[in-house]
Design an enzyme around this catalytic site. Structure first.
Site, mmCIF file in Angstrom:
data_model
loop_
_atom_site.group_PDB
_atom_site.id
_atom_site.type_symbol
_atom_site.label_atom_id
_atom_site.label_comp_id
_atom_site.label_asym_id
_atom_site.label_seq_id
_atom_site.Cartn_x
_atom_site.Cartn_y
_atom_site.Cartn_z
ATOM 1 N N TYR A 96 0.843 -1.185 0.000
ATOM 2 C CA TYR A 96 0.000 0.000 0.000
ATOM 3 C C TYR A 96 0.886 1.246 0.000
ATOM 4 O O TYR A 96 1.564 1.545 0.981
ATOM 5 C CB TYR A 96 -0.894 -0.016 1.243
ATOM 6 C CG TYR A 96 -2.079 0.919 1.225
ATOM 7 C CD1 TYR A 96 -2.329 1.788 0.161
ATOM 8 C CD2 TYR A 96 -2.970 0.925 2.290
ATOM 9 C CE1 TYR A 96 -3.426 2.626 0.162
ATOM 10 C CE2 TYR A 96 -4.084 1.758 2.302
ATOM 11 C CZ TYR A 96 -4.301 2.613 1.247
ATOM 12 O OH TYR A 96 -5.394 3.456 1.253
ATOM 13 N N LYS A 150 -0.998 -1.014 -4.268
ATOM 14 C CA LYS A 150 -2.207 -0.223 -4.100
ATOM 15 C C LYS A 150 -1.782 1.229 -3.919
ATOM 16 O O LYS A 150 -1.040 1.553 -2.982
ATOM 17 C CB LYS A 150 -3.003 -0.711 -2.890
ATOM 18 C CG LYS A 150 -4.291 0.066 -2.653
ATOM 19 C CD LYS A 150 -5.011 -0.418 -1.409
ATOM 20 C CE LYS A 150 -6.283 0.405 -1.185
ATOM 21 N NZ LYS A 150 -6.967 0.047 0.075
#
Length: 335
Positions: A160, A185
């Protein structure tokens, strides 16, 4: 909804005969709307597993393609390790292999590894690696952190990118070559940077089937822009409390129904983002309030987050009603 069998329990082999930490089945199954459930609490602040199970079950029944449990929307930061393990196990039991369960993992390397192993023991299919706690590290340190996390379990890892974990393109290319890391992400929203990252991975790791996700707090608002870069996967916070709206938007975006995309962006998503920006932590507390408004008591957020102001809750209720009306009035709504 198309279902897939759960991943095989034994690891696959990579070229050279060694055990692979990559579960290719997970990458194949991440196609559709990604559900980030909230974590439910009782009035006294304790974990409410019954309400959490109902929330997860409702999302699967509505058409979620995957369950990302105990991540940002799920208040990973507020959960004790044993609570985290209980939630992941409950999500795995509720999905029963119908869709994959991806668990959050974060803090420093030692704690991230601990949470990853708890997730593995609970039966999770993968990990969403949150940024490290507090420190702003250099690229070499970030690479060491995520490499160690990926090596700690056989679970595939999605990294992330946000806050204090922002990567240079060469670093992401190195992550893409790391066994066990299957995707990025993006929670930054710098499309110039993301395009350079995609180009670097394509050039420097051409044999890796690397995934990209739009991970901004209300990802639908930037969905068309990310789609222009070839990024079609995104996390939908709206799905947690208004799956009808989220599914209608996803269907319109993926089928090229520009009129419906524009109608929902103008009438629902842009006002939602403007409301979200009026309070700190609203990316979580507004979502949780929306779940309660739709009939499931999942409790309030835990400190240090706080509940939205009463006036903002009234705005949210009106906005949900308007968004549902937009979906009901859309062409082909009965299909």
């Amino acid at each position: 909804m198309t279902t897939h069998p759960p991943p095989a329990a034994s690891p696959t082999l990579r070229p050279g005969g060694g055990p692979s930490r990559r579960y290719p089945q997970l990458a194949d199954r991440l196609d559709g709307l990604l559900f980030f459930p909230v974590t439910a609490y009782t009035p006294d602040g304790a974990l409410d597993l019954a309400a959490f199970r109902a929330h997860v079950r409702g999302g699967i029944d509505a058409g979620a393609a995957a369950v990302f449990a105990c991540c940002g929307t799920g208040e990973f930061h507020a959960l004790a390790p044993e609570e985290f393990a209980d939630c992941i196990a409950a999500a795995v039991e509720e999905t029963a292999g119908r869709v994959p369960v991806i668990a959050g993992a974060g803090y420093g390397t030692a704690l991230a590894v601990h949470f990853a192993r708890l997730a593995q023991e609970a039966g999770a299919d993968g990990l969403l690696a949150m940024p490290p706690y507090l420190v702003v590290a250099g690229q070499e340190g970030l690479l060491r952190h995520y490499t160690a996390l990926a090596a700690a379990t056989p679970l595939p890892v999605i990294v992330y990118q946000r806050d204090n974990a922002v990567f240079e393109p060469a670093t992401v290319a190195a992550l893409a070559r790391t066994p066990g890391i299957i995707g990025l992400k993006d929670g930054v929203g710098d499309l110039d940077l993301l395009q350079r990252i995609i180009s670097a991975v394509r050039t420097e790791a051409p044999d890796e089937d690397f995934l990209y996700f739009n991970g901004l707090p209300t990802a639908e608002l930037t969905g068309p822009a990310y789609l222009g870069l070839g990024v079609h996967l995104y996390s939908s916070a709206v799905f947690a409390f208004a799956p009808e709206i989220a599914l209608a938007f996803h269907r319109a975006l993926t089928t090229g129904d520009d009129d419906t995309v524009a109608r929902l962006l103008d009438g629902f998503y842009r006002p939602l983002v403007e409301l979200r920006n009026q309070g700190r932590g609203y990316a979580v507390s507004l979502v949780k309030a929306g779940v309660r408004m739709r009939g499931l008591d999942v409790g309030e957020v835990r400190p240090p987050l706080s509940e939205p102001a009463p006036a903002h809750l009234k705005e949210l209720a009106a906005l949900i009603e308007h968004g549902l009306a937009l979906v009901a009035d859309a062409p082909g709504a009965g299909a």
